[in-house]
Scaffold this motif. Structure first.
Motif, PDB file in Angstrom:
ATOM      1  N   THR A 269      64.823  55.322  72.896  1.00 26.00           N
ATOM      2  CA  THR A 269      64.154  54.796  71.728  1.00 26.00           C
ATOM      3  C   THR A 269      62.808  55.462  71.584  1.00 26.00           C
ATOM      4  O   THR A 269      62.397  56.276  72.392  1.00 26.00           O
ATOM      5  N   ASP A 271      60.065  53.515  71.308  1.00 24.39           N
ATOM      6  CA  ASP A 271      59.079  52.492  71.613  1.00 24.39           C
ATOM      7  C   ASP A 271      58.003  53.056  72.520  1.00 24.39           C
ATOM      8  O   ASP A 271      58.298  53.643  73.554  1.00 24.39           O
ATOM      9  N   THR A 273      54.538  52.841  75.060  1.00 24.33           N
ATOM     10  CA  THR A 273      54.127  52.000  76.162  1.00 24.33           C
ATOM     11  C   THR A 273      52.641  52.123  76.355  1.00 24.33           C
ATOM     12  O   THR A 273      52.161  53.147  76.830  1.00 24.33           O
ATOM     13  N   THR A 536      60.770  54.738  78.806  1.00 23.50           N
ATOM     14  CA  THR A 536      59.787  53.900  78.118  1.00 23.50           C
ATOM     15  C   THR A 536      59.986  52.467  78.598  1.00 23.50           C
ATOM     16  O   THR A 536      61.100  52.062  78.933  1.00 23.50           O
ATOM     17  N   ARG A 537      58.890  51.725  78.625  1.00 19.09           N
ATOM     18  CA  ARG A 537      58.922  50.358  79.140  1.00 19.09           C
ATOM     19  C   ARG A 537      58.376  49.402  78.081  1.00 19.09           C
ATOM     20  O   ARG A 537      57.682  49.815  77.157  1.00 19.09           O
ATOM     21  N   ALA A 538      58.671  48.153  78.267  1.00 22.32           N
ATOM     22  CA  ALA A 538      58.214  47.167  77.302  1.00 22.32           C
ATOM     23  C   ALA A 538      56.698  47.050  77.319  1.00 22.32           C
ATOM     24  O   ALA A 538      56.038  47.405  78.301  1.00 22.32           O
ATOM     25  N   SER A 552      64.146  40.026  81.663  1.00 15.11           N
ATOM     26  CA  SER A 552      64.636  41.215  80.973  1.00 15.11           C
ATOM     27  C   SER A 552      63.561  41.930  80.170  1.00 15.11           C
ATOM     28  O   SER A 552      63.757  43.080  79.775  1.00 15.11           O
ATOM     29  N   LYS A 553      62.425  41.289  79.942  1.00 12.98           N
ATOM     30  CA  LYS A 553      61.383  41.981  79.182  1.00 12.98           C
ATOM     31  C   LYS A 553      60.784  43.143  79.965  1.00 12.98           C
ATOM     32  O   LYS A 553      60.065  43.960  79.402  1.00 12.98           O
ATOM     33  N   ASP A 555      62.786  45.312  81.514  1.00 16.00           N
ATOM     34  CA  ASP A 555      63.790  46.376  81.531  1.00 16.00           C
ATOM     35  C   ASP A 555      63.262  47.616  80.819  1.00 16.00           C
ATOM     36  O   ASP A 555      62.407  47.525  79.931  1.00 16.00           O
ATOM     37  N   TRP A 556      63.778  48.782  81.185  1.00 21.26           N
ATOM     38  CA  TRP A 556      63.465  49.985  80.432  1.00 21.26           C
ATOM     39  C   TRP A 556      63.996  49.849  79.002  1.00 21.26           C
ATOM     40  O   TRP A 556      65.084  49.275  78.774  1.00 21.26           O
ATOM     41  N   THR A 557      63.267  50.377  78.057  1.00 17.37           N
ATOM     42  CA  THR A 557      63.667  50.270  76.659  1.00 17.37           C
ATOM     43  C   THR A 557      64.267  51.554  76.119  1.00 17.37           C
ATOM     44  O   THR A 557      64.716  51.596  74.977  1.00 17.37           O
ATOM     45  N   GLY A 558      64.288  52.598  76.885  1.00 12.63           N
ATOM     46  CA  GLY A 558      64.848  53.875  76.452  1.00 12.63           C
ATOM     47  C   GLY A 558      64.126  55.022  77.132  1.00 12.63           C
ATOM     48  O   GLY A 558      63.611  54.863  78.244  1.00 12.63           O
TER      49      GLY A 558
END
Length: 919
Positions: A269, A271, A273, A536-538, A552-553, A555-558
């Motif tokens: 993604t 997103d 960080t 990428t991370r939240a 789960s927030k 978790d890696w986002t992509g």
């Protein structure tokens, strides 16, 4: 045995018991005496065995599967240049030739990457195999081969394997290497056929050693047990952007789009960080569990064999490229020297791969450094371009604290089942150990491999591979290298790239390990690109400490899209320097890592380039070589003026202090001043931080087993000493790298900081401020060197402390003493030092011995490739009796470089032996 491992219960590899072990030792002793002496009853056997294992380098040999003849031309250092008329023939011959020189090394490597060391070395390696099976490098490599690699890459890997297996055909172990002859007395091991997966898995091992900040994640988390946020911030200062230049100065992450649109070949993604986030483990119980888990994980990680580095700690590399406007040739010059663990043979293998005519059926004309066991060239040049690599240090690993319950783990309040698999570990001698690997959505549970953390059922049997572990906590690892990738595609694509665009397209496939890549071409262009699969991370999580896996927030986002990764092309300053420093400034919208190198080496290289081109000066190939040898100490420049102002009463200490007067801060091997200053630096670190850090940070590597300073040859086991200084063996101590340079630099602004306080010890005074601690360090250093080097300071030298021993990474590490004498070489007294450009690294927590080195050096001349220069740490051969075992080491120590022939005319002129391989 493999690197950095220790036999359990005092047994040697493959020894089933004490009596059998004694018998094996006697048999090995007889074997070695026969080889060394070559006389009496062993003369015929020893000579024939040695000759059988050395490669054929002249005449002709038949290689079934070739489509046409292949010429293998070796120079006087045994470095091969291969000439073929098809790609498959080229890589088949590469496999054959590398197996000739290095098959034992290749065999050990594939057993490490597949978690099968016990098959070769016995039960002492079972624990290592358990951990390596848990990581599953070979399983990922198999998926890579089956699902992600191009058809051409598979074809080349198959051809390479055919070449290796053609060499093995009809040979016993003793015909391949002396090490097999020695192992033959302790087990019934026989080499098996090579496979494409064996080559691929090595990239995973390399990525493990270059994995980034996992150790820093563990350290920061453990520090919370004893230190507050301000103290931890003191020990992890911000990168000095205003003082040390980042890699990218004029380029952009993407000049054409600020929206970071995703490339077609990119995953993940967009997103972002934000930096500076923290992870809240939410409860005291989880915090305690994390400390317990991580401190025990230290022991597991310490024992894991290394591939190319020092278990991911402290190593770095230098590379830089200077554009033609600043060189005497009018074309770019490119230098590279990766800093890796010293090994024998060297981790690098030099060779050239040449198509007689470059065409669609034979596409390669490339030369440089590769790894034995892997086709292609990793670093070097082809007929159009050159490239080099340094480790980027980007954060591609995260540890997760998992809440375990029954047969599963918690995520957002729900129990998810483990993914499990059973692994059977065969042990030399016939026994088998069975384990169960458990994985969460964040990766394998590393904590399952530590006995202290696993509550085994009361009546667990051999068949009970997954005993009851009850509820509790575990540590899982998420790491980009545990996902199938395309790095092998990238190697071949870079080898045949012809310009900047094709090089960047090739580099984009180099997903693991993420590397800084510098570039130059014959058309006078230079560049830099950062490829890699970077997560990428939240929001709020920067990956700097372990995260709660049950939320789960976190978790890696992509992954950061390729179009958003930094690059630079033909910058106005006319040069690019990469030496593990920050890639970009703080404005970059993604978090690459919170743990850059601090730029000590990179800024020194930058300053040397600026000094040379000031006023229109031009840089030569030899100037680049001289820059690689720069050994000045940046921390000495900062501290020595302060040390010279300290009033010293003790005449012996004062005598040592005078060594620093007029010292130019260079760390030559014969420098007494460098010896004394580095001893002061080590004692400053011990006094200021050693008794304040959590004892959980102690690792085995911090009390190193080293040879006494006055030995002139490989030390016997009973002569080795433990270098822990005067500190408690359970006390943590800094390694002394350039992060600690920055820590101390910042603390100089606060001379009354609590960090400068240390208690008295015996007759040695305590300290309550900066000057008092420095004075105490000068006293301790004086008497430490008196003990090591003698009271007469005229006899002191840095090289007597700072020595390189080259050790065969198996039997030369933990075999019988006589085998070590046979296989190992050294010592060499070295200059250079920690965070110097000539980075002969030493770990201040364990002594002054050399623990990583410039593993090779090269300078590529884009105006005339035949005027390029190179050197390897050891030599082309892995055979202890070969003339090319360490024939480059003496020149490497002196900082000399060898002629690097590339054109057909130059290669023919330097050829000493020619072997023709026929179908």
């Amino acid at each position: 045995m493999p690197p950095n491992t220790t036999a359990s219960s005092g047994q040697q590899p493959g020894r089933p018991g004490r009596k059998k072990g004694r018998k094996a030792r006697l048999l090995v002793l007889v074997l070695v005496l026969a080889i060394v002496g070559g006389i009496a009853y062993g003369a015929y056997w020893s000579i024939s065995t040695v000759r059988a294992s050395l490669p054929q380098t002249t005449g002709t040999a038949t290689l079934q599967g070739l489509s046409g003849p292949v010429d293998v031309k070796r120079d006087s250092y045994g470095i091969p240049q291969i000439y073929a008329s098809s790609d498959e023939d080229l890589f088949m011959a590469q496999g054959y030739v590398q197996a000739q020189d290095r098959f034992y090394e290749m065999d050990v490597r594939r057993h490490m990457t597949s978690g099968r060391l016990s098959e070769m070395f016995g039960k002492s390696q079972v624990k290592n195999d358990e951990f390596l099976r848990t990581l599953g490098w070979d399983r990922v490599a198999k998926k890579e081969y089956d699902t992600t690699l191009s058809a051409s890459t598979k074809k080349y890997l198959q051809a390479y394997s055919k070449g290796v297996n053609a060499y093995l055909k009809g040979k016993d172990g003793k015909d391949i290497s002396v090490e097999y002859a020695a192992l033959g007395f302790t087990n019934d091991y026989a080499p098996q056929k090579w496979t494409p997966v064996d080559s691929l898995a090595w990239l995973k091992a390399m990525a493990w050693d270059l994995r980034g900040n996992m150790q820093d994640e563990i350290d920061r988390a453990l520090m919370t047990s004893r230190l507050g946020p301000k103290q931890i911030a003191d020990l992890y200062p911000e990168y000095p952007y205003s003082r040390n230049q980042t890699i990218v100065q004029e380029g952009q992450y993407d000049e054409l789009t600020k929206t970071f649109e995703q490339d077609d070949d990119s995953t993940g993604t967009t997103d972002g960080t934000p930096a500076g986030g923290t992870t809240d483990t939410t409860s005291d119980s989880s915090g305690t569990a994390l400390t317990t888990q991580l401190s025990s994980l230290y022991n597991v990680l310490d024992d894991v064999p290394t591939a190319v580095g020092v278990n991911g700690n402290g190593i770095g590399s230098n590379s830089w490229v200077v554009g033609g406007e600043h060189t005497i040739t009018g074309k770019p010059l490119l230098a590279n020297d990766p800093h890796l663990s010293p090994s024998l043979p060297s981790v690098w293998y030099q060779m050239g791969l040449h198509c007689r005519t470059v065409s669609s059926t034979c596409q390669y004309d490339v030369t440089g450094y590769t790894f034995a066991g892997m086709p292609g060239v990793i670093i070097g040049h082809n007929q159009n371009i050159s490239w080099g690599m340094t480790n980027s240090g980007v954060d591609v690993t995260d540890l997760y604290l998992e809440k375990l319950t029954g047969d599963g783990y918690l995520v957002d309040g729900k129990v998810k089942p483990f993914t499990t698999r059973t692994e059977k570990i065969k042990v030399a001698g016939g026994s088998t150990k069975t384990i169960v690997v458990r994985e969460t959505n964040n990766g394998p549970l590393l904590s399952d491999r530590d006995d202290e953390l696993v509550k085994v059922g009361k009546k667990a049997t051999v068949d009970s591979a997954a005993p009851d572990r009850s509820d509790g906590y575990g540590i899982a690892l998420r790491w980009t290298a545990l996902e199938p990738g395309t790095s092998m595609d990238a190697v071949f694509a870079m080898d045949r790239a012809s310009d900047w665009d094709s090089f960047r397209a090739a580099a984009a496939k180099f997903d693991v390990p993420s590397q800084n890549l510098i570039y130059a071409d014959t058309k006078n262009n230079i560049g830099y690109t950062l490829p890699g699969k970077i997560p990428t991370r939240a929001s709020g999580d920067d990956g700097s400490i372990p995260a709660p896996g049950w939320d789960s927030k976190y978790d890696w986002t992509g992954y950061i899209p390729q179009s958003a990764l930094p690059n630079e092309y033909n910058p106005k300053q006319g040069y690019i320097v990469t030496a593990n420093q920050a890639v970009v400034d703080k404005d970059y919208p993604f978090t690459l890592t919170t743990d850059w190198g601090y730029g000590t080496r990179s800024q020194r290289i930058t300053d040397l380039i600026k000094q040379k081109i000031k006023g229109g000066g031009k840089i030569s190939t030899d100037d680049m070589r001289q820059m690689q040898l720069d050994n000045s100490s940046e921390i000495a420049k900062l501290l020595v003026p302060k040390l010279l102002k300290i009033d010293v009463d003790d005449p012996d200490v004062r005598q040592a202090q005078k060594l620093l007067e007029g010292w130019d801060y260079t760390q030559d091997a014969d420098s007494a001043a460098a010896a004394y200053f580095n001893a002061i630096w080590r004692n400053v670190l011990k006094l200021a931080f050693g008794n304040k850090l959590p004892k959980e940070l102690r690792v085995k590597g911090q009390c190193l087993t080293v040879e006494p300073a006055d030995d002139t040859g490989p030390a016997d086991e009973d002569k080795k000493v433990r270098e822990c200084g005067e500190r408690d063996a359970d006390q943590a101590q800094p390694d002394g790298g350039d992060r600690w340079f920055e820590v101390v630099r910042n603390l100089l602004d606060d001379p009354n900081s609590d960090w400068w306080k240390t208690p008295a010890s015996g007759t040695r005074p305590g300290a309550s401020n900066e000057d008092q601690l420095f004075k105490r360090a000068m006293i301790d250093a004086r008497w430490e060197l008196t003990s090591k080097l003698g009271k007469d300071i005229d006899s002191w030298s840095w090289g007597r402390l700072h020595r390189l021993f080259l050790k065969n990474q198996t039997l030369g590490t933990d075999g019988p003493t006589v085998i070590k004498y046979l296989l190992n070489r050294g010592p060499w007294k070295l200059g250079g030092g920690e965070a110097a450009v000539d980075a002969t690294g030493w770990n201040a927590a364990g002594g002054y011995g050399v623990v990583w080195v410039p593993s090779m050096r090269m300078v590529v001349n884009l105006a005339d490739f035949d005027k390029s220069k190179w050197i390897n740490l050891t030599g082309a051969s892995g055979h202890a009796f070969s003339a090319h075992y360490t024939d480059q080491t003496g020149k490497w120590v002196k900082g000399e470089l060898l002629t690097w022939s590339f054109s057909k005319k130059a290669v023919d002129g330097s050829t000493s032996d020619t072997l023709t391989l026929k179908p």
